[in-house]
Design an enzyme around this catalytic site. Structure first.
Site, PDB file in Angstrom:
ATOM      1  N   CYS A   1      -0.388  14.821  -6.458  1.00 48.32           N
ATOM      2  CA  CYS A   1      -0.862  13.956  -7.543  1.00 48.32           C
ATOM      3  C   CYS A   1      -1.909  12.976  -7.046  1.00 48.32           C
ATOM      4  O   CYS A   1      -1.766  12.376  -5.990  1.00 48.32           O
ATOM      5  CB  CYS A   1       0.330  13.198  -8.123  1.00 48.32           C
ATOM      6  SG  CYS A   1      -0.123  12.048  -9.416  1.00 48.32           S
TER       7      CYS A   1
ATOM      8  N   CYS B   1      -3.393  11.066  -9.843  1.00 51.36           N
ATOM      9  CA  CYS B   1      -3.517  10.189 -11.021  1.00 51.36           C
ATOM     10  C   CYS B   1      -2.424   9.122 -11.066  1.00 51.36           C
ATOM     11  O   CYS B   1      -2.490   8.227 -11.889  1.00 51.36           O
ATOM     12  CB  CYS B   1      -3.482  11.007 -12.314  1.00 51.36           C
ATOM     13  SG  CYS B   1      -1.861  11.660 -12.750  1.00 51.36           S
TER      14      CYS B   1
ATOM     15  N   LYS C   1       0.859  -1.186   0.000  1.00 52.17           N
ATOM     16  CA  LYS C   1       0.000   0.000   0.000  1.00 52.17           C
ATOM     17  C   LYS C   1       0.890   1.230   0.000  1.00 52.17           C
ATOM     18  O   LYS C   1       1.843   1.312   0.760  1.00 52.17           O
ATOM     19  CB  LYS C   1      -0.890  -0.010   1.242  1.00 52.17           C
ATOM     20  CG  LYS C   1      -1.897   1.095   1.299  1.00 52.17           C
ATOM     21  CD  LYS C   1      -2.776   0.908   2.525  1.00 52.17           C
ATOM     22  CE  LYS C   1      -3.839   1.965   2.617  1.00 52.17           C
ATOM     23  NZ  LYS C   1      -4.664   1.767   3.809  1.00 52.17           N
TER      24      LYS C   1
ATOM     25  N   HIS D   1      -1.774  14.408 -15.129  1.00 50.33           N
ATOM     26  CA  HIS D   1      -3.187  14.024 -15.208  1.00 50.33           C
ATOM     27  C   HIS D   1      -3.850  14.548 -16.475  1.00 50.33           C
ATOM     28  O   HIS D   1      -4.826  13.974 -16.945  1.00 50.33           O
ATOM     29  CB  HIS D   1      -3.954  14.513 -13.967  1.00 50.33           C
ATOM     30  CG  HIS D   1      -3.927  15.989 -13.777  1.00 50.33           C
ATOM     31  ND1 HIS D   1      -2.913  16.634 -13.097  1.00 50.33           N
ATOM     32  CD2 HIS D   1      -4.784  16.947 -14.177  1.00 50.33           C
ATOM     33  CE1 HIS D   1      -3.157  17.933 -13.086  1.00 50.33           C
ATOM     34  NE2 HIS D   1      -4.281  18.147 -13.744  1.00 50.33           N
TER      35      HIS D   1
ATOM     36  N   CYS E   1       2.262  16.959  -7.794  1.00 45.59           N
ATOM     37  CA  CYS E   1       1.662  16.955  -9.126  1.00 45.59           C
ATOM     38  C   CYS E   1       2.573  17.649 -10.138  1.00 45.59           C
ATOM     39  O   CYS E   1       3.126  18.712  -9.862  1.00 45.59           O
ATOM     40  CB  CYS E   1       0.305  17.663  -9.080  1.00 45.59           C
ATOM     41  SG  CYS E   1      -0.490  17.780 -10.698  1.00 45.59           S
TER      42      CYS E   1
END
Length: 135
Positions: free
Chosen positions: A99, A101, A81, A114, A110
């Site tokens: 982020c 995506c 995980k 995306h 990010c």
């Protein structure tokens, strides 16, 4: 030489081939054709089907964009995980984008990957934006 060959095929061989085809005069005549007669018709039927498809292809609906089945393709795949913790008190700037995506080269921050992901998949994912209030 090439044009002569093409000319011979169109003027001589194609009409001779078409004359030998077992084309019935009625639709019901197709049911009485033998297997060998159907095999002789196959090349012509294949070409007609291809020409028909190429004619209507511009009017067919476009394929839907394929959606990815996995979200995370490469980040910390060895972990069962993926969890990233960042203390809000440690934020240096007033706005930080994280982020969501999983495509960012600077994960967990990010890098606007995306945008391409959304174009390719039809998804609508965007970043998590944390804003720090200035007191």
């Amino acid at each position: 030489m090439v044009l002569e060959t093409i000319s011979r095929i169109i003027k001589v061989q194609l009409p001779a081939y078409l004359k030998k085809l077992p084309l019935p005069e009625t639709i019901g005549g197709f049911t009485r054709l033998t297997v060998s007669e159907w095999l002789r018709l196959l090349p012509l039927l294949g070409i007609l089907a291809l020409l028909g498809y190429l004619t209507i292809r511009p009017f067919l609906p476009k394929k839907k964009k394929q959606r990815d089945s996995l979200i995370n393709l490469k980040i910390q795949k060895e972990n069962p995980k993926v969890v990233n913790e960042i203390d809000i008190e440690d934020l240096r700037s007033t706005n930080v984008c994280y982020c969501r995506c999983w495509r960012s080269k600077t994960f967990p921050v990010c890098d606007k990957s995306h945008i391409k992901h959304n174009e390719l998949t039809g998804d609508n994912v965007g970043p998590l934006i944390l804003k720090k209030k200035i007191l």
